[in-house]
Design a protein around this motif. Structure first.
Motif, PDB file in Angstrom:
ATOM      1  N   THR A  10      12.411  18.061  -5.466  1.00  0.00           N
ATOM      2  CA  THR A  10      12.147  17.146  -6.586  1.00  0.00           C
ATOM      3  C   THR A  10      12.149  15.699  -6.098  1.00  0.00           C
ATOM      4  N   LEU A  11      13.114  15.382  -5.254  1.00  0.00           N
ATOM      5  CA  LEU A  11      13.226  14.021  -4.715  1.00  0.00           C
ATOM      6  C   LEU A  11      11.944  13.627  -3.979  1.00  0.00           C
ATOM      7  N   SER A  12      11.426  14.541  -3.166  1.00  0.00           N
ATOM      8  CA  SER A  12      10.224  14.225  -2.393  1.00  0.00           C
ATOM      9  C   SER A  12       9.009  14.069  -3.294  1.00  0.00           C
ATOM     10  N   ILE A  13       8.865  14.949  -4.260  1.00  0.00           N
ATOM     11  CA  ILE A  13       7.715  14.870  -5.175  1.00  0.00           C
ATOM     12  C   ILE A  13       7.737  13.548  -5.936  1.00  0.00           C
ATOM     13  N   LYS A  14       8.914  13.175  -6.417  1.00  0.00           N
ATOM     14  CA  LYS A  14       9.019  11.944  -7.199  1.00  0.00           C
ATOM     15  C   LYS A  14       8.794  10.691  -6.346  1.00  0.00           C
ATOM     16  N   ALA A  15       9.265  10.718  -5.111  1.00  0.00           N
ATOM     17  CA  ALA A  15       9.043   9.559  -4.224  1.00  0.00           C
ATOM     18  C   ALA A  15       7.556   9.436  -3.890  1.00  0.00           C
ATOM     19  N   ILE A  16       6.935  10.558  -3.601  1.00  0.00           N
ATOM     20  CA  ILE A  16       5.501  10.552  -3.261  1.00  0.00           C
ATOM     21  C   ILE A  16       4.676  10.129  -4.481  1.00  0.00           C
ATOM     22  N   ASP A  17       5.019  10.651  -5.649  1.00  0.00           N
ATOM     23  CA  ASP A  17       4.301  10.280  -6.873  1.00  0.00           C
ATOM     24  C   ASP A  17       4.493   8.800  -7.211  1.00  0.00           C
ATOM     25  N   ALA A  18       5.660   8.259  -6.883  1.00  0.00           N
ATOM     26  CA  ALA A  18       5.960   6.859  -7.217  1.00  0.00           C
ATOM     27  C   ALA A  18       5.056   5.882  -6.470  1.00  0.00           C
ATOM     28  N   LYS A  19       4.432   6.335  -5.370  1.00  0.00           N
ATOM     29  CA  LYS A  19       3.497   5.458  -4.658  1.00  0.00           C
ATOM     30  C   LYS A  19       2.385   4.991  -5.595  1.00  0.00           C
ATOM     31  N   ALA A  20       2.014   5.840  -6.543  1.00  0.00           N
ATOM     32  CA  ALA A  20       0.927   5.507  -7.471  1.00  0.00           C
ATOM     33  C   ALA A  20       1.283   4.341  -8.378  1.00  0.00           C
ATOM     34  N   THR A  21       2.566   4.021  -8.488  1.00  0.00           N
ATOM     35  CA  THR A  21       2.990   2.927  -9.370  1.00  0.00           C
ATOM     36  C   THR A  21       3.168   1.610  -8.608  1.00  0.00           C
ATOM     37  N   ALA A  22       2.905   1.627  -7.304  1.00  0.00           N
ATOM     38  CA  ALA A  22       3.072   0.405  -6.497  1.00  0.00           C
ATOM     39  C   ALA A  22       2.104  -0.688  -6.955  1.00  0.00           C
ATOM     40  N   TYR A  23       2.600  -1.927  -6.910  1.00  0.00           N
ATOM     41  CA  TYR A  23       1.745  -3.083  -7.164  1.00  0.00           C
ATOM     42  C   TYR A  23       1.588  -3.780  -5.822  1.00  0.00           C
ATOM     43  N   CYS A  24       0.509  -3.458  -5.129  1.00  0.00           N
ATOM     44  CA  CYS A  24       0.341  -3.972  -3.759  1.00  0.00           C
ATOM     45  C   CYS A  24      -1.095  -4.409  -3.512  1.00  0.00           C
ATOM     46  N   PRO A  25      -1.583  -5.373  -4.336  1.00  0.00           N
ATOM     47  CA  PRO A  25      -2.980  -5.808  -4.184  1.00  0.00           C
ATOM     48  C   PRO A  25      -3.243  -6.537  -2.867  1.00  0.00           C
ATOM     49  N   TYR A  26      -2.224  -7.042  -2.213  1.00  0.00           N
ATOM     50  CA  TYR A  26      -2.421  -7.834  -0.990  1.00  0.00           C
ATOM     51  C   TYR A  26      -2.374  -6.975   0.256  1.00  0.00           C
ATOM     52  N   SER A  27      -1.322  -6.194   0.413  1.00  0.00           N
ATOM     53  CA  SER A  27      -1.184  -5.376   1.620  1.00  0.00           C
ATOM     54  C   SER A  27      -1.891  -4.029   1.489  1.00  0.00           C
ATOM     55  N   LYS A  28      -2.057  -3.548   0.273  1.00  0.00           N
ATOM     56  CA  LYS A  28      -2.560  -2.188   0.005  1.00  0.00           C
ATOM     57  C   LYS A  28      -1.639  -1.136   0.627  1.00  0.00           C
ATOM     58  N   PHE A  29      -0.425  -1.526   0.957  1.00  0.00           N
ATOM     59  CA  PHE A  29       0.542  -0.611   1.592  1.00  0.00           C
ATOM     60  C   PHE A  29       1.466  -0.074   0.505  1.00  0.00           C
ATOM     61  N   ARG A  30       1.147   1.122   0.051  1.00  0.00           N
ATOM     62  CA  ARG A  30       1.909   1.696  -1.063  1.00  0.00           C
ATOM     63  C   ARG A  30       3.218   2.314  -0.563  1.00  0.00           C
ATOM     64  N   VAL A  31       4.284   2.025  -1.284  1.00  0.00           N
ATOM     65  CA  VAL A  31       5.573   2.638  -0.971  1.00  0.00           C
ATOM     66  C   VAL A  31       6.178   3.153  -2.271  1.00  0.00           C
ATOM     67  N   GLY A  32       6.636   4.388  -2.235  1.00  0.00           N
ATOM     68  CA  GLY A  32       7.339   4.969  -3.373  1.00  0.00           C
ATOM     69  C   GLY A  32       8.747   5.321  -2.928  1.00  0.00           C
ATOM     70  N   ALA A  33       9.674   5.254  -3.836  1.00  0.00           N
ATOM     71  CA  ALA A  33      11.053   5.615  -3.517  1.00  0.00           C
ATOM     72  C   ALA A  33      11.644   6.393  -4.680  1.00  0.00           C
ATOM     73  N   CYS A  34      12.586   7.264  -4.370  1.00  0.00           N
ATOM     74  CA  CYS A  34      13.320   7.971  -5.417  1.00  0.00           C
ATOM     75  C   CYS A  34      14.748   8.184  -4.937  1.00  0.00           C
TER      76      CYS A  34
END
Ligand SMILES: [Zn+2]
Length: 136
Positions: A10-34
């Motif tokens: 569950t932890l991994s799925i949620k961290a990976i899914d959280a990348k979609a919520t990143a606000y990274c218009p400058y770097s385009k480097f998405r990071v998700g955490a859970c």
């Protein structure tokens, strides 16, 4: 406080899914955490950038800040997900921030773009760390 296989999934799925919520218009480097709290809740975060670059915040600090203000102070594990391989590890600022709320054996799971992971303890990520214990 070990993490069960189900909790880790569950932890991994949620961290990976959280990348979609990143606000990274400058770097385009998405990071998700859970984070998994001691009480069994999963709290997510993602990086939030800013036009004034240094003002941006990492996913890990967004997640921990959210958890702490929700009343959580004890945690079982953290997962961080990026799109690169090998997986990225938390930056130095985040390592110190996480250390405030975790033990030295706290596990940090780092996921790459394909969902493969590496795990390290807080002590491995931040050896000889300065933590709350030093101020008691
Ligand atoms: Zn960071």
């Amino acid at each position: 406080m070990s993490v069960t296989a189900q909790e880790l999934e569950t932890l991994s799925i949620k961290a990976i899914d959280a990348k979609a919520t990143a606000y990274c218009p400058y770097s385009k480097f998405r990071v998700g955490a859970c984070i998994l709290t001691k009480s069994g809740e999963f709290i997510t975060g993602a990086n939030v950038e800013n036009a004034s670059y240094p003002v941006g915040t990492c996913a890990e600090r967004v997640a921990f800040g959210t958890a702490v203000v929700a009343g959580h102070k004890e945690f079982k594990a953290l997962a961080v997900a990026t799109d690169i391989s090998p997986p990225a590890s938390p930056c130095g600022m985040c390592r110190q921030f996480i250390r405030e709320f975790t033990s030295l054996d706290f596990p940090v799971y780092m996921y790459d773009g394909e969902g493969k992971h590496k795990v390290m303890t807080m002590n491995e990520l931040l050896p000889e760390s300065f933590g709350p214990g030093q101020l008691k």
